[in-house]
Design a protein around this motif. Structure first.
Motif, short mmCIF file in Angstrom:
data_model
loop_
_atom_site.label_atom_id
_atom_site.label_comp_id
_atom_site.label_asym_id
_atom_site.label_seq_id
_atom_site.Cartn_x
_atom_site.Cartn_y
_atom_site.Cartn_z
N ALA A 28 26.58 19.29 -7.65
CA ALA A 28 25.27 18.82 -7.33
C ALA A 28 24.81 18.56 -5.83
O ALA A 28 23.93 19.07 -5.28
N ALA A 29 25.72 17.77 -5.37
CA ALA A 29 25.71 17.44 -3.97
C ALA A 29 25.73 18.84 -3.22
O ALA A 29 24.99 18.73 -1.97
N ASP A 30 26.59 19.63 -3.45
CA ASP A 30 26.84 20.92 -2.57
C ASP A 30 25.56 21.71 -2.85
O ASP A 30 24.93 22.38 -1.69
N ARG A 31 24.74 21.75 -3.97
CA ARG A 31 23.81 22.37 -4.09
C ARG A 31 22.49 21.81 -3.22
O ARG A 31 21.70 22.56 -2.76
N LYS A 32 22.47 20.46 -3.28
CA LYS A 32 21.19 19.91 -2.31
C LYS A 32 21.64 19.89 -1.04
O LYS A 32 20.72 20.13 -0.21
N SER A 33 22.85 19.98 -0.67
CA SER A 33 23.17 20.33 0.97
C SER A 33 22.51 21.71 1.37
O SER A 33 22.14 21.72 2.39
N PHE A 34 22.92 22.61 0.43
CA PHE A 34 22.64 24.01 0.68
C PHE A 34 21.14 24.19 1.01
O PHE A 34 20.74 24.89 1.76
N ARG A 35 20.51 23.78 -0.25
CA ARG A 35 19.01 23.68 -0.13
C ARG A 35 18.54 23.17 1.12
O ARG A 35 17.57 23.51 1.77
N ASN A 36 19.06 21.96 1.52
CA ASN A 36 18.45 21.21 2.81
C ASN A 36 18.65 22.03 3.87
O ASN A 36 17.86 21.95 4.90
N SER A 37 19.87 22.55 3.99
CA SER A 37 20.36 23.37 5.30
C SER A 37 19.40 24.63 5.44
O SER A 37 18.82 24.95 6.20
N LEU A 38 18.87 25.34 4.26
CA LEU A 38 17.95 26.46 4.06
C LEU A 38 16.67 25.94 4.74
O LEU A 38 15.92 26.56 5.48
N THR A 51 22.13 26.90 11.27
CA THR A 51 21.96 26.09 10.16
C THR A 51 22.14 26.79 8.88
O THR A 51 22.47 26.34 8.04
N ILE A 52 21.22 27.77 8.99
CA ILE A 52 21.02 28.56 7.71
C ILE A 52 22.36 29.33 7.39
O ILE A 52 22.76 29.27 6.06
N ILE A 53 22.96 29.71 8.33
CA ILE A 53 24.35 30.25 8.17
C ILE A 53 25.44 29.33 7.94
O ILE A 53 26.26 29.64 6.64
N ARG A 54 25.33 28.15 8.25
CA ARG A 54 26.27 26.92 8.16
C ARG A 54 25.89 26.74 6.42
O ARG A 54 26.93 26.44 5.87
N GLY A 55 24.76 26.75 6.07
CA GLY A 55 24.44 26.42 4.53
C GLY A 55 25.20 27.53 3.68
O GLY A 55 25.58 27.35 2.72
N PHE A 56 25.04 28.71 3.99
CA PHE A 56 25.57 29.88 3.29
C PHE A 56 27.19 29.50 2.99
O PHE A 56 27.73 29.87 2.01
N ILE A 57 27.66 29.30 4.21
CA ILE A 57 29.18 29.16 4.52
C ILE A 57 29.48 28.29 3.60
O ILE A 57 30.60 28.18 2.76
N LEU A 58 28.89 27.05 3.50
CA LEU A 58 29.35 25.98 2.71
C LEU A 58 29.13 26.24 1.22
O LEU A 58 30.02 26.01 0.28
N MET A 95 15.93 23.19 6.50
CA MET A 95 15.95 22.54 7.89
C MET A 95 15.91 23.93 8.78
O MET A 95 15.41 24.02 9.84
N GLY A 96 16.90 24.69 8.60
CA GLY A 96 17.07 25.98 9.26
C GLY A 96 15.72 26.70 9.27
O GLY A 96 15.33 27.13 10.44
#
Length: 119
Positions: free
Chosen positions: A56-66, A108-115, A68-69
């Motif tokens: 759940a935390a990873d999904r939230k981090s991904f969404r936030n990265s998208l 930032t978007i790429i970082r979110g996808f990588i994570l 903000m990016g």
């Protein structure tokens, strides 16, 4: 259906039940107690809960990265366009290309996808 498929289905079902319990607001201690009463080892119940919370935390981090990016990228593009439009009104006008902000957004978007894909 062989034994491995039955075992995997049982594990998947258990994870879905725990996800539902977490979603309905049942405390972690209560979930562990309920699962222990059903014959699940306490350490395994804790592991399931920790894994689901990490997901759940990873999904939230991904969404936030998208988000903000996207904000950084669109801001860079918009400000570059506004600078160009302003400079176009003047002969020989200069304008700014805010490539740093756009690169920050893309990275930032790429970082979110990588994570997100790392899981």
């Amino acid at each position: 259906m062989d034994h491995k498929d039955d075992t995997q289905l049982a594990i998947d079902h258990l994870h879905e039940r725990v996800r539902g319990m977490l979603g309905s607001g049942i405390s972690v201690e209560k979930i562990i107690q309920l699962l222990t009463e059903e014959g699940v080892e306490p350490y395994y119940a804790k592991t399931i809960i920790e894994n689901l919370q990490a997901d759940a935390a990873d999904r939230k981090s991904f969404r936030n990265s998208l988000i903000m990016g996207g904000v950084f990228l669109l801001s860079g593009l918009l400000m570059t366009y506004m600078s160009y439009a302003y400079a176009a009104n003047f002969v020989g006008g200069t304008y700014l290309v805010l490539w740093g902000l756009m690169v920050l957004g893309i990275s930032t978007i790429i970082r979110g996808f990588i994570l997100y894909r790392r899981k």
